[in-house]
Motif scaffolding. Structure first.
Motif, PDB file in Angstrom:
ATOM      1  N   GLY A 162      16.971 -13.625  43.488  1.00 30.29           N
ATOM      2  CA  GLY A 162      16.877 -12.405  42.712  1.00 30.29           C
ATOM      3  C   GLY A 162      18.222 -11.744  42.495  1.00 30.29           C
ATOM      4  N   TRP A 163      18.165 -10.576  41.871  1.00 31.86           N
ATOM      5  CA  TRP A 163      19.376  -9.805  41.580  1.00 31.86           C
ATOM      6  C   TRP A 163      20.141  -9.510  42.864  1.00 31.86           C
ATOM      7  N   ILE A 218      20.945 -12.339  31.679  1.00 27.27           N
ATOM      8  CA  ILE A 218      19.928 -13.305  32.089  1.00 27.27           C
ATOM      9  C   ILE A 218      20.049 -14.610  31.309  1.00 27.27           C
ATOM     10  N   MET A 258      14.422 -11.206  40.120  1.00 32.25           N
ATOM     11  CA  MET A 258      15.144 -11.541  38.900  1.00 32.25           C
ATOM     12  C   MET A 258      15.181 -13.039  38.655  1.00 32.25           C
ATOM     13  N   SER A 318      12.907 -13.863  36.000  1.00 37.54           N
ATOM     14  CA  SER A 318      13.430 -13.585  34.665  1.00 37.54           C
ATOM     15  C   SER A 318      14.352 -14.706  34.203  1.00 37.54           C
ATOM     16  N   GLN A 325       7.779 -10.366  40.352  1.00 40.48           N
ATOM     17  CA  GLN A 325       8.574  -9.859  39.236  1.00 40.48           C
ATOM     18  C   GLN A 325       7.659  -9.476  38.072  1.00 40.48           C
ATOM     19  N   HIS A 363      19.136  -7.250  32.956  1.00 43.20           N
ATOM     20  CA  HIS A 363      17.879  -7.669  33.585  1.00 43.20           C
ATOM     21  C   HIS A 363      16.777  -6.638  33.381  1.00 43.20           C
TER      22      HIS A 363
END
Length: 287
Positions: free
Chosen positions: A35-36, A76, A102, A105, A127, A209
């Motif tokens: 993820g982020w 992204i 993320m 995504s 998410q 994002h």
């Protein structure tokens, strides 16, 4: 149980940057997409479990962990292109992609750009399809989607990340992602991993994002998919359930509070999380 030893290596992206990944095991390929502001190292509990019968590859996204940290590309679509470069560079096929936060995504962007090329199945962990509410939506849409951020709030968070309080803002965000069962040592370690992505770059990526909307991608996914959420995650389960409802044939597993169903359930309750993933991998492989 001691952690499995991993091989650390790099692939070069088509714009000349080095993507770091950790690898262990042999067999069907399982690629873990963080993820982020998260890193490959945070998937160690999944590497330990699944490298027994899979070739597990955990990615450090651009700017994260041990990957190159260029001053550009924090969107992204670029991370999805980087993921494609990894799969092509390692000549991987029939891959299971597991994305956390993320990372989902990134996977949705990958599907949008490459139509699921080289992918056999997906695991999407906590998410929503949209994070930022739109002033043009009808009442209730944001709640149904678990779009928990207002536009101005998102820019304020990014400004805080970019400034002198970036580390404190990061720690505050992370504190919403776990339960009170998370140990202080684990919290400190996760925060340290997050800060490996320079805070100004994390702010750029957060904006891209957060404002993305993947709702039109979900119905076009054509591979077996497992969607995982939690009742005590910062993202209300309704939005995760909505994601699963839009992907044809998707399976859904919502972790309860007793099951430590936080945003970091893959860490806080790794045994159960890994059991759920293992069951899906076994059932999907037999289809």
């Amino acid at each position: 149980m001691a952690s499995i030893s991993t091989t650390s290596a790099f692939v070069t992206t088509n714009d000349g940057n080095k993507l770091h990944y950790r690898e262990a095991g042999n067999g069907p390929v399982l690629v873990l997409v963080p993820g982020w502001s998260q890193t490959a190292a945070q998937f160690q509990k999944q590497i330990d479990r699944f490298s027994a019968d899979h070739r597990v590859i955990a990615l450090d996204s651009r700017g994260h962990g041990e990957s190159s940290k260029p001053a550009y590309g924090y969107r992204i679509s670029r991370l999805a292109a980087d993921l494609h470069d990894l799969l092509v560079g390692l000549d991987l096929h029939d891959v299971t992609l597991l994305g956390h936060s993320m990372g989902c995504s990134v996977i949705w962007s990958y599907w949008d750009l490459y139509a699921g090329e080289r992918v056999a199945r997906l695991i999407l962990v906590d998410q929503p399809a949209v994070l930022v509410t739109s002033p043009f939506w009808e009442e209730g849409v944001g709640a149904d989607l678990s779009a928990i951020f207002a536009p101005a709030q998102t820019y304020e968070i990014a400004a805080g990340l970019s400034g002198s309080t970036g580390a404190e803002v990061s720690a505050g965000l992370l504190s919403t992602m776990w339960t009170d069962k998370m140990t202080e040592d684990d919290k400190a370690w996760i925060i340290e991993r997050n800060l490996e992505l320079p805070r100004a770059l994390s702010a750029q990526l957060l904006i891209d994002h957060a404002f993305a909307d993947w709702r039109d991608v979900l119905p076009r996914i054509t591979v077996p998919t497992l969607v995982i959420g939690g009742t005590v995650s910062l993202f209300p389960a309704a939005g995760i359930e909505w994601v699963a409802s839009q992907i044809p044939g998707a399976q859904l597993r919502i972790f309860s509070g007793d099951e430590l169903g936080s945003h970091f359930a893959f860490w806080e309750n790794s045994d159960l999380f890994n059991d759920v993933v293992a069951e899906f991998l076994s059932s999907a492989a037999s289809v």
